[in-house]
Motif scaffolding. Structure first.
Motif, PDB file in Angstrom:
ATOM      1  N   SER A 159     -21.737  50.858  46.393  1.00 43.55           N
ATOM      2  CA  SER A 159     -22.144  49.457  46.371  1.00 43.55           C
ATOM      3  C   SER A 159     -22.657  49.102  47.762  1.00 43.55           C
ATOM      4  O   SER A 159     -22.006  49.391  48.765  1.00 43.55           O
ATOM      5  CB  SER A 159     -20.937  48.599  46.011  1.00 43.55           C
ATOM      6  OG  SER A 159     -21.016  47.372  46.684  1.00 43.55           O
ATOM      7  N   ALA A 160     -23.860  48.536  47.822  1.00 42.93           N
ATOM      8  CA  ALA A 160     -24.449  48.237  49.138  1.00 42.93           C
ATOM      9  C   ALA A 160     -24.228  46.773  49.515  1.00 42.93           C
ATOM     10  O   ALA A 160     -24.773  46.287  50.504  1.00 42.93           O
ATOM     11  CB  ALA A 160     -25.932  48.575  49.138  1.00 42.93           C
ATOM     12  N   GLU A 161     -23.397  46.111  48.762  1.00 42.70           N
ATOM     13  CA  GLU A 161     -23.155  44.695  49.012  1.00 42.70           C
ATOM     14  C   GLU A 161     -22.576  44.475  50.417  1.00 42.70           C
ATOM     15  O   GLU A 161     -21.640  45.161  50.812  1.00 42.70           O
ATOM     16  CB  GLU A 161     -22.146  44.190  47.977  1.00 42.70           C
ATOM     17  CG  GLU A 161     -22.440  42.784  47.494  1.00 42.70           C
ATOM     18  CD  GLU A 161     -21.369  42.352  46.516  1.00 42.70           C
ATOM     19  OE1 GLU A 161     -21.332  42.910  45.404  1.00 42.70           O
ATOM     20  OE2 GLU A 161     -20.574  41.487  46.889  1.00 42.70           O
ATOM     21  N   GLY A 162     -23.161  43.557  51.132  1.00 39.76           N
ATOM     22  CA  GLY A 162     -22.628  43.224  52.456  1.00 39.76           C
ATOM     23  C   GLY A 162     -22.960  44.227  53.535  1.00 39.76           C
ATOM     24  O   GLY A 162     -22.490  44.107  54.651  1.00 39.76           O
ATOM     25  N   VAL A 163     -23.758  45.245  53.224  1.00 43.78           N
ATOM     26  CA  VAL A 163     -24.131  46.210  54.251  1.00 43.78           C
ATOM     27  C   VAL A 163     -25.416  45.749  54.921  1.00 43.78           C
ATOM     28  O   VAL A 163     -26.408  45.471  54.268  1.00 43.78           O
ATOM     29  CB  VAL A 163     -24.322  47.628  53.672  1.00 43.78           C
ATOM     30  CG1 VAL A 163     -24.769  48.587  54.761  1.00 43.78           C
ATOM     31  CG2 VAL A 163     -23.033  48.112  53.040  1.00 43.78           C
ATOM     32  N   ASP A 164     -25.339  45.660  56.258  1.00 44.69           N
ATOM     33  CA  ASP A 164     -26.462  45.132  57.009  1.00 44.69           C
ATOM     34  C   ASP A 164     -26.908  46.188  58.005  1.00 44.69           C
ATOM     35  O   ASP A 164     -26.190  46.492  58.942  1.00 44.69           O
ATOM     36  CB  ASP A 164     -25.967  43.875  57.752  1.00 44.69           C
ATOM     37  CG  ASP A 164     -27.130  43.052  58.246  1.00 44.69           C
ATOM     38  OD1 ASP A 164     -28.252  43.269  57.757  1.00 44.69           O
ATOM     39  OD2 ASP A 164     -26.911  42.215  59.134  1.00 44.69           O
ATOM     40  N   ILE A 165     -28.052  46.797  57.792  1.00 46.72           N
ATOM     41  CA  ILE A 165     -28.542  47.779  58.749  1.00 46.72           C
ATOM     42  C   ILE A 165     -29.836  47.262  59.375  1.00 46.72           C
ATOM     43  O   ILE A 165     -30.517  46.425  58.786  1.00 46.72           O
ATOM     44  CB  ILE A 165     -28.744  49.180  58.114  1.00 46.72           C
ATOM     45  CG1 ILE A 165     -29.774  49.123  56.981  1.00 46.72           C
ATOM     46  CG2 ILE A 165     -27.421  49.770  57.614  1.00 46.72           C
ATOM     47  CD1 ILE A 165     -30.316  50.482  56.608  1.00 46.72           C
ATOM     48  N   PRO A 166     -30.152  47.743  60.585  1.00 45.10           N
ATOM     49  CA  PRO A 166     -31.354  47.226  61.257  1.00 45.10           C
ATOM     50  C   PRO A 166     -32.614  47.390  60.414  1.00 45.10           C
ATOM     51  O   PRO A 166     -32.781  48.394  59.722  1.00 45.10           O
ATOM     52  CB  PRO A 166     -31.442  48.097  62.513  1.00 45.10           C
ATOM     53  CG  PRO A 166     -30.071  48.614  62.737  1.00 45.10           C
ATOM     54  CD  PRO A 166     -29.449  48.757  61.385  1.00 45.10           C
TER      55      PRO A 166
ATOM     56  N   ALA B 255     -27.893  53.978  52.428  1.00 44.59           N
ATOM     57  CA  ALA B 255     -26.883  54.737  51.671  1.00 44.59           C
ATOM     58  C   ALA B 255     -25.746  55.176  52.600  1.00 44.59           C
ATOM     59  O   ALA B 255     -24.568  55.132  52.231  1.00 44.59           O
ATOM     60  CB  ALA B 255     -27.533  55.953  51.005  1.00 44.59           C
ATOM     61  N   ALA B 256     -26.098  55.577  53.819  1.00 44.26           N
ATOM     62  CA  ALA B 256     -25.078  56.014  54.797  1.00 44.26           C
ATOM     63  C   ALA B 256     -24.146  54.858  55.149  1.00 44.26           C
ATOM     64  O   ALA B 256     -22.922  54.999  55.156  1.00 44.26           O
ATOM     65  CB  ALA B 256     -25.755  56.547  56.059  1.00 44.26           C
ATOM     66  N   GLY B 257     -24.750  53.712  55.442  1.00 47.68           N
ATOM     67  CA  GLY B 257     -23.934  52.546  55.774  1.00 47.68           C
ATOM     68  C   GLY B 257     -23.027  52.172  54.609  1.00 47.68           C
ATOM     69  O   GLY B 257     -21.827  51.968  54.777  1.00 47.68           O
ATOM     70  N   ALA B 258     -23.609  52.143  53.429  1.00 49.19           N
ATOM     71  CA  ALA B 258     -22.868  51.675  52.252  1.00 49.19           C
ATOM     72  C   ALA B 258     -21.718  52.614  51.879  1.00 49.19           C
ATOM     73  O   ALA B 258     -20.615  52.159  51.580  1.00 49.19           O
ATOM     74  CB  ALA B 258     -23.831  51.518  51.076  1.00 49.19           C
ATOM     75  N   ILE B 259     -21.943  53.921  51.951  1.00 52.09           N
ATOM     76  CA  ILE B 259     -20.877  54.848  51.533  1.00 52.09           C
ATOM     77  C   ILE B 259     -19.695  54.761  52.497  1.00 52.09           C
ATOM     78  O   ILE B 259     -18.540  54.950  52.107  1.00 52.09           O
ATOM     79  CB  ILE B 259     -21.397  56.312  51.402  1.00 52.09           C
ATOM     80  CG1 ILE B 259     -20.405  57.180  50.599  1.00 52.09           C
ATOM     81  CG2 ILE B 259     -21.634  56.979  52.757  1.00 52.09           C
ATOM     82  CD1 ILE B 259     -20.388  56.948  49.133  1.00 52.09           C
ATOM     83  N   THR B 260     -19.979  54.426  53.779  1.00 50.55           N
ATOM     84  CA  THR B 260     -18.871  54.334  54.733  1.00 50.55           C
ATOM     85  C   THR B 260     -18.150  52.992  54.651  1.00 50.55           C
ATOM     86  O   THR B 260     -17.077  52.831  55.223  1.00 50.55           O
ATOM     87  CB  THR B 260     -19.340  54.552  56.199  1.00 50.55           C
ATOM     88  OG1 THR B 260     -20.193  53.476  56.590  1.00 50.55           O
ATOM     89  CG2 THR B 260     -20.073  55.876  56.354  1.00 50.55           C
ATOM     90  N   ARG B 261     -18.742  52.075  53.938  1.00 45.94           N
ATOM     91  CA  ARG B 261     -18.048  50.807  53.701  1.00 45.94           C
ATOM     92  C   ARG B 261     -17.196  50.911  52.448  1.00 45.94           C
ATOM     93  O   ARG B 261     -16.135  50.324  52.338  1.00 45.94           O
ATOM     94  CB  ARG B 261     -19.088  49.699  53.530  1.00 45.94           C
ATOM     95  CG  ARG B 261     -18.667  48.393  54.163  1.00 45.94           C
ATOM     96  CD  ARG B 261     -19.734  47.386  53.918  1.00 45.94           C
ATOM     97  NE  ARG B 261     -19.273  46.424  52.968  1.00 45.94           N
ATOM     98  CZ  ARG B 261     -18.856  45.216  53.317  1.00 45.94           C
ATOM     99  NH1 ARG B 261     -18.854  44.856  54.562  1.00 45.94           N
ATOM    100  NH2 ARG B 261     -18.447  44.373  52.397  1.00 45.94           N
ATOM    101  N   ASP B 262     -17.704  51.697  51.533  1.00 44.53           N
ATOM    102  CA  ASP B 262     -17.075  51.841  50.223  1.00 44.53           C
ATOM    103  C   ASP B 262     -15.944  52.881  50.226  1.00 44.53           C
ATOM    104  O   ASP B 262     -15.130  52.917  49.307  1.00 44.53           O
ATOM    105  CB  ASP B 262     -18.168  52.287  49.232  1.00 44.53           C
ATOM    106  CG  ASP B 262     -18.143  51.454  47.970  1.00 44.53           C
ATOM    107  OD1 ASP B 262     -17.351  50.500  47.918  1.00 44.53           O
ATOM    108  OD2 ASP B 262     -18.906  51.766  47.035  1.00 44.53           O
ATOM    109  N   THR B 263     -15.925  53.782  51.229  1.00 43.28           N
ATOM    110  CA  THR B 263     -14.916  54.840  51.309  1.00 43.28           C
ATOM    111  C   THR B 263     -14.458  54.949  52.761  1.00 43.28           C
ATOM    112  O   THR B 263     -14.960  54.236  53.623  1.00 43.28           O
ATOM    113  CB  THR B 263     -15.512  56.226  50.915  1.00 43.28           C
ATOM    114  OG1 THR B 263     -16.425  56.630  51.935  1.00 43.28           O
ATOM    115  CG2 THR B 263     -16.251  56.168  49.574  1.00 43.28           C
TER     116      THR B 263
END
Ligand SMILES: Nc1ncnc2c1ncn2[C@@H]1O[C@H](COP(=O)(O)OP(=O)(O)OP(=O)(O)O)[C@@H](O)[C@H]1O
Ligand SMILES: [Mn+2]
Length: 270
Positions: free
Chosen positions: A215-222, A231-239
């Protein structure tokens, strides 16, 4: 007439603290016997029983890295403050302390390297091996062409649940680990193809070619970074995994943790 003491003395005069990197017990005692001196020990193990101690998760061969890491850890633990002047004593040419560097702690220049290594779920050696692989890949590219790559490290079971295969997994049923020279060659070879590598906390290559669907919700990348970095940002937020990404377009290596970029390095400058 001025002597050498006047010249080299400037390295340690009026410092806020002395930071000893891997001192022997007797060295530590000699320094702590000096009045009114704050002493910090940075080492892989506190075998001198230091009162103020920063743990190195691994040996850094490069002195600049070792010092940067130790000071980031000390800042993070509130042992020193931004602006502090420090005499950092470490060994370069022998097992004994033979070098002093005067360094000013800079709270604004935190690279995040301490946080990445010391406070992540995967083993520090594994993170180091993946980071070095990504940097090497970034330096050389693959057959002279720039390549991108995405490594998801740690919490592999959960990462696998939040992803799907794009192709046959060449690492299925194999028990190979990142850091091994032959494995690194394989990883470089496979990096030309799509998707992410999934690596366990202990460094086992679990899969190549994974399409991440966190889930990419709330992931903010430049702005300017695309789907791979998202995808990298989101997977590290989700796990509880971290992700190390080599960008094909700007050539930089970035480490993500908890949805944020915590380290950005230019392989060419390494
Ligand atoms: N969800 C995902 N899971 C795994 N790999 C992905 C995912 N999204 C994109 N990728 C991989 O990233 C590659 C590049 O995609 P894209 O250009 O959108 O990313 P980017 O962030 O701009 O990265 P780069 O800086 O390397 O171009 C894709 O070809 C694909 O291999
Ligand atoms: Mn792109």
């Amino acid at each position: 007439m001025a002597g050498l003491d006047d010249v080299f003395g400037a390295l340690f005069s009026n410092v806020d603290a002395v930071v000893l990197f891997g001192p022997s017990g007797s060295y530590y005692e000699r320094v702590t016997a000096i009045d009114d001196l704050d002493v910090v020990v940075v080492s892989t193990e506190n075998d001198v029983g230091a009162e103020t101690f920063v743990e190195l998760p691994l040996e850094f061969d490069e002195v600049a890295e070792r010092i940067r890491f130790g000071l980031e850890g000390a800042l993070e633990q509130g042992i020193i403050e931004g602006g502090d002047e420090l005499a950092c004593a470490t060994s370069v040419f022998s097992d004994e302390i033979d070098t002093v560097s005067r360094v000013r702690a800079n709270a604004n220049a935190q690279t995040g390297i301490y946080d990445l290594f010391a406070k992540s779920r995967p083993e520090p050696e594994v993170i180091k091996a993946v980071l070095e692989l990504a940097i090497e890949l970034g330096k050389k590219g693959q057959k002279g062409k720039p390549v991108g790559a995405l490594f998801v490290v740690g919490d592999a079971g959960k990462v696998m649940n939040k992803s799907r295969p794009l192709s046959y997994n060449p690492f299925e049923k194999s028990h190979v680990h990142v850091g091994d020279q032959i494995v690194n060659v394989m990883l470089k070879e496979f990096s030309r193809l799509d998707g992410a590598f999934v690596i366990s906390d202990a460094g086992k290559i679990v899969s190549a070619y994974r399409y991440l669907e966190p889930s990419a919700e709330g992931v903010d990348i430049p702005k300017g970074l695309g789907a791979r970095h998202m995808a990298a940002g989101a997977i590290t937020r989700d796990t509880n995994a971290i992700a190390i990404v080599l960008s094909e377009s700007d050539g930089l290596v970035r480490a993500f943790k908890a949805g944020e970029i915590i380290l950005e390095v230019d392989p060419e400058a390494y």
